[in-house]
Design an enzyme around this catalytic site. Structure first.
Site, PDB file in Angstrom:
ATOM      1  N   ARG A 125      35.675 -16.329 -48.251  1.00 56.10           N
ATOM      2  CA  ARG A 125      36.587 -15.187 -48.524  1.00 56.10           C
ATOM      3  C   ARG A 125      36.650 -14.801 -49.998  1.00 56.10           C
ATOM      4  O   ARG A 125      37.585 -14.142 -50.449  1.00 56.10           O
ATOM      5  CB  ARG A 125      38.004 -15.471 -48.012  1.00 56.10           C
ATOM      6  CG  ARG A 125      38.077 -15.676 -46.513  1.00 56.10           C
ATOM      7  CD  ARG A 125      39.450 -15.336 -45.974  1.00 56.10           C
ATOM      8  NE  ARG A 125      39.465 -15.466 -44.544  1.00 56.10           N
ATOM      9  CZ  ARG A 125      39.854 -16.565 -43.898  1.00 56.10           C
ATOM     10  NH1 ARG A 125      40.285 -17.603 -44.570  1.00 56.10           N
ATOM     11  NH2 ARG A 125      39.835 -16.596 -42.596  1.00 56.10           N
ATOM     12  N   LYS A 147      30.632  -3.432 -58.733  1.00 57.25           N
ATOM     13  CA  LYS A 147      30.066  -2.893 -57.495  1.00 57.25           C
ATOM     14  C   LYS A 147      28.992  -3.854 -57.000  1.00 57.25           C
ATOM     15  O   LYS A 147      28.076  -4.201 -57.761  1.00 57.25           O
ATOM     16  CB  LYS A 147      29.443  -1.511 -57.731  1.00 57.25           C
ATOM     17  CG  LYS A 147      30.440  -0.388 -57.731  1.00 57.25           C
ATOM     18  CD  LYS A 147      29.724   0.955 -57.734  1.00 57.25           C
ATOM     19  CE  LYS A 147      30.709   2.104 -57.720  1.00 57.25           C
ATOM     20  NZ  LYS A 147      30.031   3.415 -57.859  1.00 57.25           N
ATOM     21  N   GLU A 189      19.804   5.358 -68.504  1.00 54.45           N
ATOM     22  CA  GLU A 189      21.232   5.121 -68.219  1.00 54.45           C
ATOM     23  C   GLU A 189      22.038   5.063 -69.523  1.00 54.45           C
ATOM     24  O   GLU A 189      23.218   5.386 -69.538  1.00 54.45           O
ATOM     25  CB  GLU A 189      21.427   3.824 -67.420  1.00 54.45           C
ATOM     26  CG  GLU A 189      20.821   3.857 -66.021  1.00 54.45           C
ATOM     27  CD  GLU A 189      21.714   4.532 -64.957  1.00 54.45           C
ATOM     28  OE1 GLU A 189      22.825   4.969 -65.283  1.00 54.45           O
ATOM     29  OE2 GLU A 189      21.255   4.617 -63.797  1.00 54.45           O
ATOM     30  N   LYS A 234      31.409   2.238 -70.208  1.00 54.76           N
ATOM     31  CA  LYS A 234      31.573   1.978 -68.775  1.00 54.76           C
ATOM     32  C   LYS A 234      32.858   1.193 -68.527  1.00 54.76           C
ATOM     33  O   LYS A 234      33.593   1.463 -67.573  1.00 54.76           O
ATOM     34  CB  LYS A 234      30.368   1.233 -68.201  1.00 54.76           C
ATOM     35  CG  LYS A 234      30.579   0.957 -66.711  1.00 54.76           C
ATOM     36  CD  LYS A 234      29.337   0.756 -65.907  1.00 54.76           C
ATOM     37  CE  LYS A 234      29.728   0.599 -64.427  1.00 54.76           C
ATOM     38  NZ  LYS A 234      28.609   0.332 -63.560  1.00 54.76           N
ATOM     39  N   GLU A 244      36.726   3.904 -58.002  1.00 54.21           N
ATOM     40  CA  GLU A 244      36.124   5.239 -57.912  1.00 54.21           C
ATOM     41  C   GLU A 244      36.939   6.226 -57.084  1.00 54.21           C
ATOM     42  O   GLU A 244      36.443   6.850 -56.153  1.00 54.21           O
ATOM     43  CB  GLU A 244      34.681   5.137 -57.384  1.00 54.21           C
ATOM     44  CG  GLU A 244      33.852   6.359 -57.787  1.00 54.21           C
ATOM     45  CD  GLU A 244      32.355   6.196 -57.549  1.00 54.21           C
ATOM     46  OE1 GLU A 244      31.802   5.163 -57.948  1.00 54.21           O
ATOM     47  OE2 GLU A 244      31.770   7.113 -56.965  1.00 54.21           O
ATOM     48  N   ARG A 248      35.613   7.456 -62.297  1.00 61.40           N
ATOM     49  CA  ARG A 248      34.404   6.627 -62.218  1.00 61.40           C
ATOM     50  C   ARG A 248      33.214   7.421 -61.674  1.00 61.40           C
ATOM     51  O   ARG A 248      32.064   7.106 -61.955  1.00 61.40           O
ATOM     52  CB  ARG A 248      34.666   5.374 -61.364  1.00 61.40           C
ATOM     53  CG  ARG A 248      33.499   4.399 -61.400  1.00 61.40           C
ATOM     54  CD  ARG A 248      33.868   3.015 -60.904  1.00 61.40           C
ATOM     55  NE  ARG A 248      32.697   2.151 -60.946  1.00 61.40           N
ATOM     56  CZ  ARG A 248      32.714   0.839 -60.807  1.00 61.40           C
ATOM     57  NH1 ARG A 248      33.856   0.223 -60.619  1.00 61.40           N
ATOM     58  NH2 ARG A 248      31.605   0.144 -60.856  1.00 61.40           N
ATOM     59  N   ASN A 252      28.104   8.851 -62.138  1.00 58.39           N
ATOM     60  CA  ASN A 252      27.015   9.304 -61.260  1.00 58.39           C
ATOM     61  C   ASN A 252      26.306  10.541 -61.800  1.00 58.39           C
ATOM     62  O   ASN A 252      25.528  11.170 -61.083  1.00 58.39           O
ATOM     63  CB  ASN A 252      27.580   9.595 -59.870  1.00 58.39           C
ATOM     64  CG  ASN A 252      28.094   8.327 -59.228  1.00 58.39           C
ATOM     65  OD1 ASN A 252      27.447   7.288 -59.284  1.00 58.39           O
ATOM     66  ND2 ASN A 252      29.278   8.394 -58.650  1.00 58.39           N
ATOM     67  N   HIS A 255      22.814  11.275 -60.811  1.00 56.64           N
ATOM     68  CA  HIS A 255      22.468  10.353 -59.731  1.00 56.64           C
ATOM     69  C   HIS A 255      22.299  11.029 -58.372  1.00 56.64           C
ATOM     70  O   HIS A 255      21.519  10.557 -57.556  1.00 56.64           O
ATOM     71  CB  HIS A 255      23.508   9.234 -59.623  1.00 56.64           C
ATOM     72  CG  HIS A 255      23.318   8.161 -60.662  1.00 56.64           C
ATOM     73  ND1 HIS A 255      23.407   8.424 -62.009  1.00 56.64           N
ATOM     74  CD2 HIS A 255      23.040   6.836 -60.549  1.00 56.64           C
ATOM     75  CE1 HIS A 255      23.191   7.301 -62.683  1.00 56.64           C
ATOM     76  NE2 HIS A 255      22.957   6.327 -61.819  1.00 56.64           N
ATOM     77  N   HIS A 259      19.007  10.230 -56.770  1.00 56.86           N
ATOM     78  CA  HIS A 259      18.862   9.511 -55.493  1.00 56.86           C
ATOM     79  C   HIS A 259      18.021  10.325 -54.516  1.00 56.86           C
ATOM     80  O   HIS A 259      17.220   9.767 -53.759  1.00 56.86           O
ATOM     81  CB  HIS A 259      20.237   9.252 -54.872  1.00 56.86           C
ATOM     82  CG  HIS A 259      20.996   8.161 -55.573  1.00 56.86           C
ATOM     83  ND1 HIS A 259      22.368   8.111 -55.615  1.00 56.86           N
ATOM     84  CD2 HIS A 259      20.575   7.068 -56.264  1.00 56.86           C
ATOM     85  CE1 HIS A 259      22.755   7.045 -56.304  1.00 56.86           C
ATOM     86  NE2 HIS A 259      21.687   6.405 -56.712  1.00 56.86           N
ATOM     87  N   HIS A 273      14.360   4.293 -60.398  1.00 49.04           N
ATOM     88  CA  HIS A 273      15.732   4.816 -60.356  1.00 49.04           C
ATOM     89  C   HIS A 273      16.109   5.541 -61.664  1.00 49.04           C
ATOM     90  O   HIS A 273      16.580   6.682 -61.653  1.00 49.04           O
ATOM     91  CB  HIS A 273      16.708   3.677 -60.063  1.00 49.04           C
ATOM     92  CG  HIS A 273      18.138   4.066 -60.186  1.00 49.04           C
ATOM     93  ND1 HIS A 273      18.771   4.860 -59.241  1.00 49.04           N
ATOM     94  CD2 HIS A 273      19.071   3.814 -61.146  1.00 49.04           C
ATOM     95  CE1 HIS A 273      20.024   5.067 -59.626  1.00 49.04           C
ATOM     96  NE2 HIS A 273      20.230   4.442 -60.773  1.00 49.04           N
TER      97      HIS A 273
HETATM   98  N1  GLY Z   1      26.801   2.597 -61.233  1.00 49.10           N
HETATM   99  C1  GLY Z   1      27.943   3.388 -61.115  1.00 49.10           C
HETATM  100  C2  GLY Z   1      29.211   2.621 -61.066  1.00 49.10           C
HETATM  101  O1  GLY Z   1      29.214   1.433 -61.331  1.00 49.10           O
HETATM  102  O2  GLY Z   1      30.225   3.160 -60.751  1.00 49.10           O
END
Ligand code: GLY
Length: 379
Positions: A125, A147, A189, A234, A244, A248, A252, A255, A259, A273
């Site tokens: 958990r 993430k 990035e 960040k 997000e 946040r 993107n 992106h 993508h 990427h």
């Molecule tokens: N890679 C985008 C984020 O971490 O929100």
């Protein structure tokens, strides 16, 4: 630790953590880990490519602090972010006796970080994990912000969790063993942070990007500075919007286009990427100009910088034939940022001023893709 070390705190209350950035930081992994360990035991998860370069040094640093180290080395590549790999990994961790209070280490790029982080989020958990990102992309993006995810047949990163690491140890010297194309893809990035919220940083990159990429002793301090600046940007966004719900999404930038380009090129070596993000940022600035949010000079300035360091800056730079505008648009409509069938995109009022534009007309996007070299129909 060297004189040019930086420690950045991600202030998320009980889930807060430090990101230590320095050339040679891996040598201090054991010392840095001590405060996050409940007992002197840990499992390091890596992949075959990274292990070859860095696993011995990681083990040496940990054993020097009398930490017992077990290792799990996985095959490299995106296939490792799968349910099958997750099932095997959590089984191995349980067999190694990993307990609820233990911490595992993800030593690798985005794939290892995402898989190990997700395994940590579900094992007993939820246990702790430490990110030791070995690619530029992971150092400035995926290792920060919690993430974690695996891929499924329906799409990439669709199964996952927000699970913050306990610590991030970023050794910019590891970038010396990265293939140049990977380094450049990660650099895209870094450029993103300038374009999305910091025009002065973008200017700094125009002046220093080439030196940073070239490496050497000057490049080492430029890399530390650029990685730290990116991570600070960040971290501030993650602190404001961990899950997000709003801001946040600015991360993107480029992106949704990127993508779609990755999907249309089969997630292959045709386009990495970060290369997709580079092209995507150019398209986002073009669209911003066409919708009257910005002037055309910003897209030109961005493309000039991307091209000057050797990144693809246009759809026309993708080898292997033109892509279909309809196919790209269809991929964009699958994006996680599509809500109620509406296309939401990160656009900009200029370099350093990104915002989320709601309900962007699909026809405008389609026209833009065609103007940039996509075909009208077919694939
Ligand atoms: N890679 C985008 C984020 O971490 O929100």
């Amino acid at each position: 630790m060297t004189a040019i070390a930086e420690t950045i705190r991600v202030d998320l209350g009980a889930r807060g953590y430090d990101i230590v950035i320095a050339p040679g930081a891996l040598r201090d992994l054991g010392k840095l880990m001590a405060p996050v360990l409940s007992r002197p035991f840990m499992v390091v998860i890596s992949d075959e490519n990274v292990a070859q370069h860095h696993l011995k040094a990681a083990q040496a640093s940990l054993t020097q602090e009398d930490i017992t180290v077990e290792t799990i080395v996985l095959p490299p590549g995106e296939e490792t972010k799968s349910f099958a790999a997750l099932e095997k990994l959590v089984g191995q961790l349980l067999d190694l006796g990993v307990e609820r209070q233990d911490v595992i280490v993800a030593l690798g790029g985005g794939v290892i970080g995402d898989l190990a982080g997700f395994a940590a989020s579900v094992l007993r958990r939820g246990i702790g994990y430490v990110q030791v990102p070995t690619t530029l992309l992971a150092q400035v993006d995926s290792s920060v912000g919690g993430k974690t995810a695996i891929n499924v047949a329906q799409g990439k990163n669709l199964i996952g969790a927000f699970h913050q690491p306990a610590l991030v140890v970023t050794d910019v010297d590891m970038l010396d063993t990265l293939p140049e194309r990977q380094l450049l893809a990660g650099y895209a990035e870094i450029v993103k942070y300038g374009v999305l919220g910091d025009a002065a940083f973008f200017g700094w990159l125009e002046a220093n990007g080439a030196g940073l990429l070239a490496g050497g002793s000057n490049g080492q301090s430029l890399r530390t500075e650029a990685v730290a600046k990116s991570v600070r940007a960040k971290a501030a966004i993650v602190e404001a919007d961990e899950r997000e719900a709003g801001k946040r999404a600015l991360l993107n930038l480029g992106h949704t286009f990127g993508h779609a380009l990755e999907a249309a090129t089969g997630y292959s070596d045709r386009l990495l990427h970060g290369e997709g993000v580079a092209i995507g940022m150019g398209l986002a600035l073009d669209l911003s100009a066409q919708l009257g949010h910005a002037g055309p000079a910003d897209a030109e300035r961005l493309r000039a910088h991307l091209s000057s360091v050797g990144l693809p800056a246009s759809l026309r730079n993708i080898e292997g034939g033109a892509l279909s505008a309809d196919a790209l648009l269809a991929h964009m409509m699958q994006d996680k940022k599509v809500t109620r069938g509406e296309l939401n995109l990160v656009l900009a009022r200029g370099i350093g001023e990104a915002f989320v534009a709601k309900n962007v007309p699909a026809e405008k996007v389609r026209d833009l893709l065609v103007q940039n070299g996509a075909t009208q129909s077919g694939s």
